[in-house]
Design an enzyme around this catalytic site. Sequence first.
Site, mmCIF file in Angstrom:
data_model
loop_
_atom_site.group_PDB
_atom_site.id
_atom_site.type_symbol
_atom_site.label_atom_id
_atom_site.label_comp_id
_atom_site.label_asym_id
_atom_site.label_seq_id
_atom_site.Cartn_x
_atom_site.Cartn_y
_atom_site.Cartn_z
ATOM 1 N N ASP A 52 8.017 0.562 17.028
ATOM 2 C CA ASP A 52 8.814 1.155 18.105
ATOM 3 C C ASP A 52 7.993 2.116 18.953
ATOM 4 O O ASP A 52 8.267 2.297 20.143
ATOM 5 C CB ASP A 52 10.025 1.878 17.528
ATOM 6 N N ARG B 216 -3.503 1.504 10.834
ATOM 7 C CA ARG B 216 -3.344 1.244 9.412
ATOM 8 C C ARG B 216 -2.355 2.245 8.821
ATOM 9 O O ARG B 216 -2.662 3.435 8.705
ATOM 10 C CB ARG B 216 -4.683 1.339 8.680
ATOM 11 N N GLU C 237 -8.199 -6.270 -1.172
ATOM 12 C CA GLU C 237 -9.137 -5.287 -1.712
ATOM 13 C C GLU C 237 -8.976 -5.127 -3.222
ATOM 14 O O GLU C 237 -9.140 -4.037 -3.766
ATOM 15 C CB GLU C 237 -8.966 -3.943 -0.996
ATOM 16 N N HIS D 42 -5.827 6.967 4.755
ATOM 17 C CA HIS D 42 -6.676 7.989 4.139
ATOM 18 C C HIS D 42 -6.935 9.193 5.045
ATOM 19 O O HIS D 42 -7.451 10.208 4.575
ATOM 20 C CB HIS D 42 -8.011 7.372 3.711
ATOM 21 N N ASP E 211 -12.623 -0.455 -2.292
ATOM 22 C CA ASP E 211 -11.641 -0.721 -3.350
ATOM 23 C C ASP E 211 -11.930 -2.030 -4.074
ATOM 24 O O ASP E 211 -11.714 -2.138 -5.290
ATOM 25 C CB ASP E 211 -10.229 -0.738 -2.767
#
Length: 256
Positions: free
Chosen positions: A87, A73, A152, A48, A178
């Site tokens: 990586d 995230r 969620e 977000h 959510d």
Amino acid sequence: MKQPKNAFKATLARREAQIGLWLSLADGYVAEMVATTGFDWLLIDAEHAPNDLRSVLAQLQAVAPYPVSAVVRPVQGDRALIKQYLDAGVQSLLVPMVHNAAQAAEVVAMTRYAPAGTRGLGGAMSRVTRWSKIENYAGQAHDEVCVLVQAESKEAMANLGAIAAVDGIDGVFFGPADLSASMGYLGQPAHPEVLAAIDAGIATVLAAGKAPGIIDTDPAVSERYLKAGALFVAVGVEADLLIRAASALAARFKRV
């Protein structure tokens, strides 16, 4: 050169609670400032917040000298994107919107090299291998990768036991915003039915031998979840702290 240990993953395995803060300003300087404040972990949000691979990398580098763990995230459980994050040196991933065990298993596979998974080899081009200076990185990489998935939705809560049982899943994070919307309580993450569902979910995840986690900016609610057994709890968002402090200061001195 040895592979760096994942202190966040090791602490979860010992079932010790860790307190975190959300990073949403997509800035390495801010991340470094917050890294000095004493939190156990910081969540770099690319779902977000306006982060990309470069800004995530900058924040990883900014917090690296400090005794705090970085969790990233991604915007979704995408194989190519997760490969790039790994990586770049991400050791702990929090993957949003995982609704069933099959999705959870697919996320785990994205973090493992063949034949155990689908992660591509980067070798000398990768920061995570310290450009091939880490001995046998590929053979031990998964030992220090922490895989967290977000439950969620009503579907995820119905499948929670199976999700938590997936081999390679280290923890399950509950997304109150959510989840409350999915349950029909949009904008009411503290609704009694939502709280009860999360309490039951925490117990389910603990029973599976995995770590439950959550975010809540209300200290009383965060304390409640810690008492229920949550093991990684984010108790604030840096942008929220900034805007509230700035607003309070302006209100104190501004003359209308």
